[in-house]
Design a protein around this motif. Structure first.
Motif, PDB file in Angstrom:
ATOM      1  N   MET A  48      29.494  37.678  44.577  1.00  0.00           N
ATOM      2  CA  MET A  48      29.556  39.151  44.555  1.00  0.00           C
ATOM      3  C   MET A  48      30.094  39.685  43.449  1.00  0.00           C
ATOM      4  N   HIS A  49      30.858  38.898  42.532  1.00  0.00           N
ATOM      5  CA  HIS A  49      31.080  39.315  41.332  1.00  0.00           C
ATOM      6  C   HIS A  49      29.954  39.229  40.350  1.00  0.00           C
ATOM      7  N   GLU A  50      28.955  38.208  40.551  1.00  0.00           N
ATOM      8  CA  GLU A  50      27.810  38.082  39.657  1.00  0.00           C
ATOM      9  C   GLU A  50      26.836  39.194  39.996  1.00  0.00           C
ATOM     10  N   ASP A  51      26.753  39.736  41.054  1.00  0.00           N
ATOM     11  CA  ASP A  51      25.722  40.859  41.459  1.00  0.00           C
ATOM     12  C   ASP A  51      26.315  42.069  41.061  1.00  0.00           C
ATOM     13  N   GLY A  52      27.741  42.192  40.812  1.00  0.00           N
ATOM     14  CA  GLY A  52      28.229  43.362  40.243  1.00  0.00           C
ATOM     15  C   GLY A  52      28.252  43.750  38.990  1.00  0.00           C
ATOM     16  N   ASN A  53      27.836  42.544  38.011  1.00  0.00           N
ATOM     17  CA  ASN A  53      27.703  42.510  36.295  1.00  0.00           C
ATOM     18  C   ASN A  53      26.274  43.039  36.105  1.00  0.00           C
ATOM     19  N   THR A  83      33.855  30.193  50.763  1.00  0.00           N
ATOM     20  CA  THR A  83      34.498  31.664  50.286  1.00  0.00           C
ATOM     21  C   THR A  83      34.545  31.747  48.951  1.00  0.00           C
ATOM     22  N   SER A  84      34.679  30.623  48.146  1.00  0.00           N
ATOM     23  CA  SER A  84      34.609  30.788  46.640  1.00  0.00           C
ATOM     24  C   SER A  84      33.216  31.237  46.322  1.00  0.00           C
ATOM     25  N   GLU A  85      32.255  30.528  46.816  1.00  0.00           N
ATOM     26  CA  GLU A  85      30.813  30.525  46.445  1.00  0.00           C
ATOM     27  C   GLU A  85      30.596  32.122  46.772  1.00  0.00           C
TER      28      GLU A  85
END
Length: 83
Positions: free
Chosen positions: A78-83, A71-73
């Motif tokens: 997801m947050h890396e893709d949003g940057n 879940t953490s990964e």
């Protein structure tokens, strides 16, 4: 199942399974032959039950840790893709 109840339920499962095995060994003749598990056999079955409960607890904890890691990964990805 609550942790406090697990050993009792597992022990009952194993003891009744032992009795069922005796019923089968007696060709289901429970009118003239008594099907039972001796006290030493019960002690062994309770030990087996304790071990199995420990295994299930360990597997459950390992699964929870793995699920949390995944879940953490996913969250990080997801947050890396949003940057």
């Amino acid at each position: 199942l609550r942790e406090a109840s697990r050993l009792g339920v597992m022990a009952a499962l194993n003891v009744y399974q032992g009795i069922l095995n005796r019923v089968r060994a007696n060709d289901y003749n429970n009118f003239t032959e008594r099907a039972f598990v001796t006290l030493p056999e019960k002690a062994l079955l309770v030990g087996k039950s304790w071990w199995r409960v420990q295994e299930l607890q360990w597997f459950s904890e390992a699964h929870t840790r793995e699920e949390s890691r995944l879940t953490s990964e996913i969250f990080e990805a997801m947050h890396e893709d949003g940057n």
